[in-house]
Design a protein around this motif. Structure first.
Motif, short mmCIF file in Angstrom:
data_model
loop_
_atom_site.label_atom_id
_atom_site.label_comp_id
_atom_site.label_asym_id
_atom_site.label_seq_id
_atom_site.Cartn_x
_atom_site.Cartn_y
_atom_site.Cartn_z
N SER A 192 -4.84 -6.22 4.25
CA SER A 192 -4.64 -5.05 3.40
C SER A 192 -3.26 -5.02 2.77
O SER A 192 -2.29 -5.56 3.31
CB SER A 192 -4.83 -3.77 4.24
OG SER A 192 -4.62 -2.63 3.46
N SER A 234 -2.20 -5.48 8.28
CA SER A 234 -1.25 -5.13 7.22
C SER A 234 0.13 -5.64 7.58
O SER A 234 0.43 -5.93 8.75
CB SER A 234 -1.21 -3.61 6.99
OG SER A 234 -0.14 -3.01 7.70
N VAL A 272 -4.60 1.87 1.31
CA VAL A 272 -5.41 0.94 0.51
C VAL A 272 -6.90 1.17 0.76
O VAL A 272 -7.70 1.19 -0.18
CB VAL A 272 -5.01 -0.51 0.82
CG1 VAL A 272 -5.89 -1.48 0.04
CG2 VAL A 272 -3.54 -0.75 0.48
N LEU A 273 -7.27 1.35 2.02
CA LEU A 273 -8.68 1.57 2.33
C LEU A 273 -9.18 2.89 1.75
O LEU A 273 -10.34 2.98 1.31
CB LEU A 273 -8.89 1.54 3.85
CG LEU A 273 -8.58 0.20 4.54
CD1 LEU A 273 -8.82 0.32 6.05
CD2 LEU A 273 -9.40 -0.93 3.95
N VAL A 295 -10.08 -7.78 6.88
CA VAL A 295 -9.37 -7.40 5.66
C VAL A 295 -7.87 -7.59 5.84
O VAL A 295 -7.28 -7.08 6.79
CB VAL A 295 -9.66 -5.93 5.29
CG1 VAL A 295 -8.79 -5.49 4.10
CG2 VAL A 295 -11.13 -5.74 4.96
N VAL A 335 -8.62 -4.77 10.27
CA VAL A 335 -7.68 -4.81 9.15
C VAL A 335 -6.29 -5.23 9.66
O VAL A 335 -5.88 -4.88 10.77
CB VAL A 335 -7.62 -3.44 8.44
CG1 VAL A 335 -7.17 -2.34 9.38
CG2 VAL A 335 -6.72 -3.50 7.23
N GLY A 380 0.81 -1.21 0.00
CA GLY A 380 0.00 0.00 0.00
C GLY A 380 0.84 1.25 0.00
O GLY A 380 0.63 2.13 0.83
N ALA A 382 -2.46 0.01 5.79
CA ALA A 382 -3.91 -0.10 5.95
C ALA A 382 -4.64 1.09 5.34
O ALA A 382 -5.48 0.94 4.46
CB ALA A 382 -4.26 -0.23 7.43
N GLN A 403 -7.23 -2.04 13.82
CA GLN A 403 -6.15 -2.81 13.20
C GLN A 403 -5.57 -3.81 14.19
O GLN A 403 -5.43 -3.53 15.38
CB GLN A 403 -5.05 -1.87 12.69
CG GLN A 403 -3.97 -2.58 11.89
CD GLN A 403 -3.04 -1.61 11.18
OE1 GLN A 403 -3.21 -0.40 11.25
NE2 GLN A 403 -2.04 -2.15 10.50
#
Length: 203
Positions: A161, A41, A114-115, A159, A39, A2, A111, A129
């Motif tokens: 991410s 990452s 990308v979101l 997610v 999320v 990301g 995170a 997270q």
């Protein structure tokens, strides 16, 4: 995982495959009307055998990238958090005898970038997270995912991410625009791991 340049509409145009693909994922998530999101990452690792989960209070974003234009460090990703969801995540892992702490920490760029590209800024649900372990154990991280899967029954979206990988040494160290020999085989293995039968994922 990301990179902030993902937000550059020139480099990643809105009608391009990556931008439109992420936006479709964001639309799919919003259509679910989830109660919240957890999320994960690749930019946050806790202990070798312990985890951390954010969300006990709102914290500023983490701009954990270096050498990019100043505008990237002014980007925002408005969202809410939920201390109760953080506690719920902690409960699930404690039930598996995993050490986990609830902490005050903002979303890292793996995170929030990308979101944001997925159109989830100001989402009508809280986003927290979870860290990874600070080790490369496949089994421990598969078990992490299996523990999080329980949240899906409770209306929480989970997610993973970011992109699969980025090798900046190869990217910036070569003038060649051709794919490295390892790229396509690795991409195929990732696809098989994600989409294949769950009984085969630990292999």
């Amino acid at each position: 995982h990301g990179g902030p340049n993902l937000l550059d509409d020139t480099e990643y145009p809105p009608n391009g495959a990556i931008a439109s693909g992420l936006r479709a994922i964001g639309d799919e998530i919003k259509a679910l009307s989830p109660r919240g999101m957890v999320v994960v990452s690749g930019h946050w690792e806790a202990g070798a055998s312990s985890l951390q989960v954010s969300g006990i209070r709102a914290e500023p974003l983490i701009y954990d990238f270096y050498g990019f234009p100043a505008s990237y460090y002014k980007q925002q990703f408005p969202h809410t958090v939920d201390p109760q969801l953080s506690q719920r995540v902690a409960e699930l892992f404690k039930a598996q005898n995993v050490l986990i702490d609830t902490v005050a920490r903002g979303l890292d760029h793996g995170a929030w970038v990308v979101l944001k590209k997925a159109g989830l800024a100001n989402a009508p649900f809280p986003i927290i997270q979870l860290s990874l372990y600070k080790n490369e154990s496949m089994n421990m991280h598969v078990q992490l995912g299996e523990t999080l899967a329980e949240l899906r029954k409770e209306g929480i979206v989970v997610v993973g991410s970011g992109m699969a990988v980025h090798n900046l040494r190869d990217l910036f160290g070569s003038r060649s625009t051709s794919l490295r020999s390892y790229v396509e085989p690795f991409d195929k293995q990732i696809e098989q791991a994600v989409l294949g039968p769950s009984s085969e994922r630990k292999n």
